[in-house]
Enzyme design. Structure first.
Site, PDB file in Angstrom:
ATOM      1  N   ARG A  85       0.787  -1.216   0.000  1.00 39.04           N
ATOM      2  CA  ARG A  85       0.000   0.000   0.000  1.00 39.04           C
ATOM      3  C   ARG A  85       0.832   1.285   0.000  1.00 39.04           C
ATOM      4  NH1 ARG A  85      -4.310   0.501   4.703  1.00 39.04           N
ATOM      5  NH2 ARG A  85      -4.649  -1.642   4.010  1.00 39.04           N
ATOM      6  N   HIS A  96      -7.917  -4.252  -7.620  1.00 38.18           N
ATOM      7  CA  HIS A  96      -7.715  -3.514  -6.368  1.00 38.18           C
ATOM      8  C   HIS A  96      -8.949  -3.631  -5.472  1.00 38.18           C
ATOM      9  CE1 HIS A  96      -5.211  -0.721  -4.129  1.00 38.18           C
ATOM     10  NE2 HIS A  96      -6.251   0.052  -3.901  1.00 38.18           N
ATOM     11  N   TYR A 140     -18.364  12.508 -13.694  1.00 40.63           N
ATOM     12  CA  TYR A 140     -18.297  13.704 -14.539  1.00 40.63           C
ATOM     13  C   TYR A 140     -16.967  13.838 -15.282  1.00 40.63           C
ATOM     14  CZ  TYR A 140     -22.350  15.111 -11.755  1.00 40.63           C
ATOM     15  OH  TYR A 140     -23.568  15.153 -11.146  1.00 40.63           O
TER      16      TYR A 140
END
Length: 816
Positions: free
Chosen positions: A29, A75, A119
């Site tokens: 990570r 993931h 968007y």
């Protein structure tokens, strides 16, 4: 029923579980791989876009589509973690070389949030495609994804040194990484230099990579932190904003063009406004953020009567994010383990990775070409037996039989025989046969070259270098972050011009500094220029010639000492009123400034040990104390001398230990004695008698120190009615301290009381300040040398009931 309980020591279980957790965070990570400079989530985003074919020359795709692809396949975490990663990879102020081309609202320098993933749209940058080239040629190891249904790369076969050019930051468990970005052109030059000479030193690498290069530009202030970071992988780099001075609509402005890396612009401006309200930043009238899509621009509009601009700028650097620190900590994963790496280590691991990629790519291509050449050899073998081959195929009952018969008849491999059976009839034309022969010839050369690549290390290094230089030609740009190599050695005062200034302190305690050049020299007997406008019932009492870099020790009549730098004193014009000194030092309401000393650098032990402070009180007490006792005053001041009841501190002078002391009193007398008649004592003493006052209303008005008597030196005295004269120093005999003194000026009702004594030469000028604020500057050479018993000549015309407040001398060499 039937449950089996196993007793486990909770300490061992917690230790084991925490270690497993921490290693998972470290490896999976928070820390980047030293080879491609990516964390797993970054790698998965790029690989997911690669699998979807969202390249730089294709159309944009919705961010939500990529996030879903990455989440569903590689993931298994929250969608926010993936989208935030994509956002940062597209921000040009976050990455030096962004890896994703975003379309839509992806946030701002003000830390505005990006638009929702439904968007915005993205596609890969051309430079990020260089990180995935050759991935299908078996160049890197693949691993199973979280549900073992797909494979994903453990590292990308990157051609760009991503960890060096983009850096990385992350917080793991028990460790953190903070790797700065560097310029691609400089980095590739350094890597090529390493390839040419593996024994290259860090110092030699620094000839190519000068320093980190941050996406927001700015200035690296000082080079010591860069050196340490490059050598050890850990260091502190000072970053400053890039600013310039500009006059806008008649006002002086500080304009910020670039801010330090990772600074939130709006937070910085808001913090500055708070400091202005708290009084820590004075002199700023208004702050305007004029940034737009063309660039950053923050305008600090300054007040009309501000303190020195350089001091204000330094206060901005000190109290706001116009100056920040980047704490370098180069920790990356090497073979799955976190390792601290210096600049050479980072380069070495990238070159080693590239060599591994080239070896595996070469092996893949070699295998492919060898298979192809075997096919071509089979074609060439049967070219002279086409009729027999066709007849054999016609007589075979099926494909398998034809394949077996070809193998037996022409001694071919199974692969060759299958390739011959798949050949088209049009390939048997003479033109196609010539094409096969040419391809065979070219493949023989390629195979020979690839085998040499695998055998010779030098050829592999040449390939790495060639590919890097190609990357440099395509993506290089200019350095954005400037380097101020002397920054670490530059103190605040080095940014302030060390000019001569006039310090004035009023009777009510207002202080200011003005450039000495504002005062023009006049002839004796003039009326003077307008100085400061005196406040009601106030007059200007002290005048001192100084330089901006000096230290000012301020002594009060109650015997306290305060510490200031001259450049910290507010700057003002001749007619400005100054600033209340109690706002600059912690002065008690019933105390006031009566004396001051200008000194050199108080941090130098040799300087403070070789100087003393000689003090005198109005009642004639003198005291000598080592300057080292006053070199570090506290915020609330320190006790300089114990003042007896009914007395007050009048004067303090800096001496070197071998002077003669002259003390003058209001009645017109002076005593001269050797400094060694006063032994050095600590701060908490009241001193000894310097001059014996025989008249009850008499008091000391001044003191001078004479290190050695030189030709051309005179003693100058001035009375409060404007009379003055010079007399020879030899006219004053040396006596013991504690005497009554001898006459220095004939005091009459016309002359008024004695107000000042100075040691002067013909090369000096005299500045006289009236209580009304009028100042006159006259040459000392215009004042006659006269005997001790005379009343002197008129130095300045005074109006009715007007008196002189203070007198100071100016060296001509100080005149600007």
């Amino acid at each position: 029923m039937g449950e089996k309980l196993i007793s486990i020591n909770i300490e061992d279980e917690m230790k084991s579980s925490y270690i497993d957790y921490s290693m998972s965070v470290i490896v999976s990570r928070a820390l980047p791989d030293a080879r491609d400079g990516l964390k797993p989530v970054h790698r998965r985003v790029l690989y997911g876009m690669y699998q979807l074919g969202i390249f730089s020359n294709n159309s944009y795709k919705k961010s939500a589509r990529i996030v879903g692809e990455v989440l569903g396949k590689y993931h298994p975490h929250g969608d926010i973690s993936v989208y935030d990663t994509m956002v940062r990879m597209s921000q040009k102020w976050t990455l030096r070389y962004p890896l994703i081309d975003g379309q839509g609202n992806f946030g701002s320098l003000d830390a505005d949030p990006p638009a929702a993933m439904r968007y915005t749209e993205v596609r890969m940058k051309k430079i990020s495609e260089e990180m995935l080239l050759d991935i299908k040629k078996g160049t890197v190891d693949m691993q199973l994804n979280f549900d073992d249904s797909l494979e994903e790369p453990t590292v990308l076969p990157t051609r760009i040194p991503n960890l060096l050019i983009n850096g990385s930051s992350g917080i793991a468990v028990g460790m953190a990484t903070n790797i700065p970005p560097h310029n691609l052109k400089e980095t590739i030059k350094a890597i090529c230099a390493y390839i040419d000479n593996n024994d290259i030193s860090v110092e030699q690498i620094m000839e190519y990579i000068k320093a980190p290069d941050f996406p927001t530009g700015g200035i690296i202030y000082g080079y010591d932190g860069v050196k340490k970071a490059f050598h050890t992988g850990k260091g502190r780099i000072v970053l400053r904003a890039k600013v310039h001075l500009e006059e806008i609509h008649g006002r002086q402005c500080i304009v910020v063009d670039e801010i330090p890396y990772q600074v939130n612009k709006s937070e910085m401006i808001n913090r500055t406004v708070e400091l202005m309200k708290d009084g820590k930043l004075e002199g700023i009238y208004q702050i305007r953020d004029e940034s737009d899509r063309n660039g950053l621009r923050i305008v600090y509009v300054l007040k009309q009567n501000i303190i020195n601009t350089n001091v204000l700028l330094n206060n901005l650097f000190k109290y706001t994010s116009l100056q920040t620190y980047f704490n370098v900590n180069n920790i990356a994963l090497v073979n799955g383990k976190p390792v601290q790496l210096n600049i050479k280590d980072l380069i070495q691991h990238f070159v080693d990775h590239r060599q591994s990629v080239i070896i595996r790519r070469t092996q893949y291509e070699l295998k492919k070409y060898k298979n192809r050449i075997q096919t071509l050899i089979g074609f060439l073998t049967i070219l002279d037996h086409l009729d027999k081959m066709i007849e054999l195929i016609k007589d075979s009952k099926d494909h398998n039989e034809a394949c077996d018969r070809l193998i037996q008849k022409f001694k071919l491999s199974k692969h060759q025989s299958k390739s011959i059976l798949d050949i088209r009839l049009q390939s048997l034309t003479s033109l196609e046969i010539d094409k096969i022969k040419r391809e065979h010839k070219e493949l023989v050369k390629k195979i020979a070259f690839l085998e040499n690549v695998l055998r010779q290390h030098s050829i592999r290094m040449r390939i790495i270098k060639k590919e890097l230089l190609n990357i440099k030609d395509k993506y290089q740009d200019k350095r954005r972050t400037q380097i101020d190599y002397l920054g670490s050695e530059v103190n605040m005062e080095d940014l302030i011009e060390d000019e001569q200034v006039v310090l004035t302190i009023s009777h009510a305690g207002y202080i200011k500094r003005t450039s000495l050049s504002e005062y023009k020299c006049q002839g004796r007997g003039g009326f003077g220029n307008r100085g400061a406008i005196a406040r009601e019932s106030d007059f200007f009492k002290h005048l001192l010639i100084a330089t901006n870099h000096q230290y000012l020790l301020i002594f009060t009549e109650k015997g306290k000492c305060f510490w200031l730098r001259v450049y910290e004193i507010p700057e003002g014009s001749k007619i400005s009123k100054g600033r209340a000194i109690q706002n600059m030092i912690h002065l008690q309401p019933d105390d006031k400034v009566n004396a001051y000393i200008l000194t050199g650098d108080l941090t130098k032990n040799k300087y403070v040990k070789n100087h003393y402070v000689m003090m005198v009180t109005q009642k004639g007490m003198v005291k000598k104390t080592s300057l080292k006792h006053y070199s570090r005053p506290r915020k609330d001041g320190i006790k300089a001398i114990v003042i007896r009841e009914g007395d007050s501190l009048l004067e303090a002078i800096l001496i070197k230990g071998n002077s003669h002391i002259f003390i003058a009193v209001k009645s017109g007398k002076i005593i001269r004695f050797s400094e060694d008649k006063v032994r050095s004592t600590g701060r908490m003493s009241s001193g000894v008698i310097g001059i014996n006052l025989t008249i009850p209303e008499d008091s000391v008005i001044g003191m001078i120190c004479l290190e050695k008597e030189e030709k051309g030196q005179h003693l100058l005295v001035v009375s409060d009615k404007g009379f003055g004269k010079r007399s020879n120093l030899k006219d004053y005999r040396i006596t013991n301290r504690g005497g009554k003194g001898i006459k220095t000026i004939n005091i009459t009702q016309k002359t008024g009381s004695l107000i000042a004594i100075k040691k002067v030469t013909d090369q000096d000028d005299l500045m006289i300040i009236k209580k009304s604020g009028i100042i006159i500057r006259i040459p000392v050479s215009d004042i006659r040398v006269m005997g001790r018993d005379t009343q002197g000549v008129k130095l300045i015309n005074l109006k009715k009931n007007e008196e002189i407040a203070d007198v100071e001398k100016v060296y001509n060499k100080q005149v600007v």
